[in-house]
Design a protein around this motif. Structure first.
Motif, mmCIF file in Angstrom:
data_model
loop_
_atom_site.group_PDB
_atom_site.id
_atom_site.type_symbol
_atom_site.label_atom_id
_atom_site.label_comp_id
_atom_site.label_asym_id
_atom_site.label_seq_id
_atom_site.Cartn_x
_atom_site.Cartn_y
_atom_site.Cartn_z
ATOM 1 N N THR A 8 33.448 28.649 30.980
ATOM 2 C CA THR A 8 34.617 29.423 31.401
ATOM 3 C C THR A 8 34.201 30.786 31.937
ATOM 4 N N SER A 9 33.289 31.436 31.230
ATOM 5 C CA SER A 9 32.804 32.748 31.669
ATOM 6 C C SER A 9 32.110 32.641 33.020
ATOM 7 N N LEU A 10 31.362 31.560 33.230
ATOM 8 C CA LEU A 10 30.676 31.364 34.508
ATOM 9 C C LEU A 10 31.684 31.233 35.647
ATOM 10 N N ILE A 11 32.720 30.424 35.442
ATOM 11 C CA ILE A 11 33.746 30.249 36.480
ATOM 12 C C ILE A 11 34.441 31.570 36.770
ATOM 13 N N ILE B 113 33.015 36.979 43.946
ATOM 14 C CA ILE B 113 33.485 36.797 45.317
ATOM 15 C C ILE B 113 34.429 37.937 45.705
ATOM 16 N N GLU B 114 35.290 38.330 44.779
ATOM 17 C CA GLU B 114 36.212 39.438 45.048
ATOM 18 C C GLU B 114 35.468 40.702 45.445
ATOM 19 N N MET B 115 34.383 41.010 44.714
ATOM 20 C CA MET B 115 33.674 42.264 44.944
ATOM 21 C C MET B 115 32.946 42.301 46.284
ATOM 22 N N THR C 257 37.523 29.794 42.789
ATOM 23 C CA THR C 257 36.857 30.417 43.928
ATOM 24 C C THR C 257 37.867 30.777 45.017
ATOM 25 N N ALA C 258 38.817 29.898 45.261
ATOM 26 C CA ALA C 258 39.859 30.184 46.249
ATOM 27 C C ALA C 258 40.707 31.382 45.819
ATOM 28 N N ILE C 259 40.993 31.475 44.517
ATOM 29 C CA ILE C 259 41.746 32.623 44.007
ATOM 30 C C ILE C 259 40.940 33.903 44.208
ATOM 31 N N GLY C 260 39.645 33.856 43.896
ATOM 32 C CA GLY C 260 38.800 35.022 44.099
ATOM 33 C C GLY C 260 38.729 35.427 45.557
ATOM 34 N N LEU C 261 38.641 34.440 46.450
ATOM 35 C CA LEU C 261 38.620 34.725 47.883
ATOM 36 C C LEU C 261 39.927 35.379 48.327
ATOM 37 N N GLY C 262 41.047 34.816 47.868
ATOM 38 C CA GLY C 262 42.344 35.379 48.241
ATOM 39 C C GLY C 262 42.529 36.790 47.719
ATOM 40 N N ASN C 263 42.130 37.019 46.472
ATOM 41 C CA ASN C 263 42.277 38.362 45.909
ATOM 42 C C ASN C 263 41.313 39.338 46.563
ATOM 43 N N GLY C 264 40.127 38.851 46.924
ATOM 44 C CA GLY C 264 39.140 39.720 47.555
ATOM 45 C C GLY C 264 39.571 40.194 48.923
#
Length: 408
Positions: free
Chosen positions: A257-260, A267-269, A316-323
Motif C-alpha cells: 500500500t505504501s509503495l502504491i 508522479i505528482e511532484m 497512478t492516474a490519480i497522481g497524474l491528474g492531481n499533478g
C-alpha cells in the motif's frame, strides 16, 4: 519612443532573483510540517490518548488553518506579506515547542492548533506576495512551483524525522520541525519589498475596503469558481484516504500500500512546473478540466480494481491528474484577486479551499458508513467530474490576466 526593456515588468522579471527568498521558505515550511505530521498521532497515543482522540488531535491542524484564514488576512494587511511569513514561522515553532515542553494531550492539541493557525497565515502571505511580485504571464508557473516545492518539503520531512526519532525518540521529530519552520522564517525575512507599479505610484489612495465589501463586490466569483474550488479541494483531500482504504479492502500488505501511495505521490511532484507552464501559455482551463476529469475517471475505475497492478494503474492516474493540477487553486485565486484588498479576497478563497478539504473526507466517511466503500469512492469520482464540468464552464478559454502570446 519605444519603451525601454525595464518598462515591461515581464521582460525584466527573473525567477532566479526571487527563487531563494520566495521558494526557499516553502520548502523549509513544508519540511517542518512534514516532519511532525506522522509523529503527532503516535505522540498522542504515547501520552495516553485513545485512537479517536489521536485522530482528532491531527485534525486540529487542518481546523486551525480553516478557522484562521480570515484572521490571517488581517495580519497580512497589517504587517505585510514578508513579516506575516516570519510571524507564521515563529508561531509554528512555538506551537511545536509547546507539544514537547508541556507533556500532555491538551498541550499537544493546542500546539497542533497553533501549527494550523500558522499554516493559514503563511499560505495566505506567500500567495499574496507572489501574486504581486510575479508578472501575470509567469503567474501560474510561479504558484505551481510554490506548491510543488512545499510538497517536496513535506515528502522529505518524514524521512528526516524518522532518522531523528530513531536516534533520540519521538520528541526529536518536533526538533526537526522547529528547525525547519524557523529556517523558513529566517529566509522569508529576506524577501524583497514589493514595489508599486509605476502607473500606480502617483495615484491617489483607493477607497478603503473591508472583508464585507470584498464579499459583496466579488460574490459572483465566489459563488461560481469558488464552488468549483471547494469541489476540487474535497476530491483532492478524499483521494488521500481512498487509495489506502481500497488497498486494505483488497487485503494488500501495508508495504505494498505504501509503495502504491508513494508512486502516486512521486508522479505528482514531477509535474508541478509543466502544469504551470501549460496554464501560462494555453490558459487555466487547459489544466483544470483534464486534471479533474482524469481524477474522476480513475476514482470511478478504482472499485473495479482487483489487485496490485490494477490498483496501481488507478492510483497512478490519480497522481497524474492531481499533478497536472498543481497550483490551480492558487492561480485562479490570484487571477481574480483585486490589487487593493487582495489579502481579504485570498482569505475567502483559501477558506473555501480548506472547507472543501475538510468536508471531502467527512463525506467519504459518511458514505462508507451508510452505503459502501465502493459507493463512497464512486461518489467522490462523480464530484470530480462535476468539478471538471463546472470549471470548464466558469473558467474563460484564456484568462484575462494572460495575454495571447506570453513570453517563453
Amino acid at each position: 519612443m519605444p519603451p525601454t526593456p525595464s518598462a515591461d515588468p515581464a521582460a525584466s522579471f527573473s525567477f532566479r532573483r526571487i527563487a531563494v527568498p520566495a521558494f526557499g521558505p516553502s520548502l523549509l515550511f513544508g519540511l517542518g510540517e512534514g516532519a511532525i505530521l506522522p509523529i503527532v498521532p503516535l505522540m498522542a497515543r504515547e501520552l495516553g490518548a485513545s485512537v479517536s482522540m489521536a485522530a482528532f488531535v491531527v485534525t486540529l491542524i487542518g481546523l486551525g488553518s480553516l478557522l484562521n484564514n480570515i484572521p490571517a488576512s488581517l495580519i497580512t494587511m497589517r504587517w505585510g506579506e514578508r513579516w506575516a511569513i516570519v510571524a507564521a514561522g515563529v508561531w509554528s515553532a512555538l506551537g511545536m515547542a509547546l507539544c514537547v515542553l508541556l507533556p500532555g494531550v491538551v498541550p499537544l492539541a493546542i500546539g497542533c492548533f497553533m501549527v494550523g493557525m500558522s499554516q493559514a497565515v503563511y499560505n495566505l502571505a506567500r500567495q499574496s506576495y507572489l501574486t504581486e511580485a510575479v508578472p501575470a504571464v509567469y503567474r501560474a508557473r510561479a504558484l505551481s512551483t510554490l506548491g510543488g516545492v512545499m510538497r517536496i518539503g513535506m515528502f522529505i520531512g518524514p524521512f528526516l524525522s524518522a532518522a531523528a526519532v530513531h536516534a533520540f525518540g519521538l520528541s526529536a521529530a518536533f526538533g526537526v520541525g522547529i528547525a525547519g519552520v524557523l529556517a523558513a522564517a529566517a529566509i522569508g525575512a529576506r524577501l524583497p519589498d514589493l514595489e508599486l507599479p509605476p502607473h500606480l505610484a502617483g495615484a491617489s489612495a483607493p477607497a478603503p475596503v473591508t472583508l464585507v465589501t470584498i464579499l459583496a463586490d466579488h460574490r459572483r466569483v465566489f459563488l461560481t469558481l469558488g464552488l468549483g474550488v471547494l469541489l476540487v479541494s474535497a476530491v483532492r483531500a478524499s483521494r488521500q484516504a481512498v487509495i489506502p482504504l481500497w488497498a486494505d479492502h483488497l487485503l494488500l500488505a501495508p508495504a505494498v500500500t505504501s509503495l502504491i501511495y508513494g508512486i502516486s505521490g512521486g508522479i505528482e511532484m514531477l509535474l508541478f512546473y509543466p502544469a504551470g507552464r501549460v496554464m501560462d501559455l494555453k490558459g487555466r482551463r487547459w489544466v483544470a478540466v483534464p486534471s479533474m476529469a482524469l481524477i474522476g475517471l480513475a476514482l470511478l475505475a478504482m472499485p473495479f480494481s482487483t489487485g496490485f497492478v490494477s490498483l496501481l494503474a488507478a492510483a497512478t492516474a490519480i497522481g497524474l491528474g492531481n499533478g497536472i493540477g498543481s497550483g490551480l487553486i492558487m492561480t485562479l485565486g490570484a487571477d481574480h484577486a483585486p490589487r487593493h484588498g487582495r489579502a481579504y479576497f485570498l482569505a475567502v478563497w483559501r477558506f473555501l479551499s480548506d472547507l472543501g478539504g475538510s468536508c471531502g473526507p467527512a463525506l467519504l466517511s459518511a458514505l462508507v458508513a451508510t452505503a459502501s466503500l465502493a459507493g463512497g469512492i464512486a461518489v467522490t469520482g462523480g464530484l470530480a467530474l462535476l468539478a471538471a464540468g463546472l470549471l470548464g464552464v466558469w473558467i474563460p478559454a484564456r484568462n484575462a490576466a494572460t495575454p495571447a502570446t506570453p513570453p517563453r
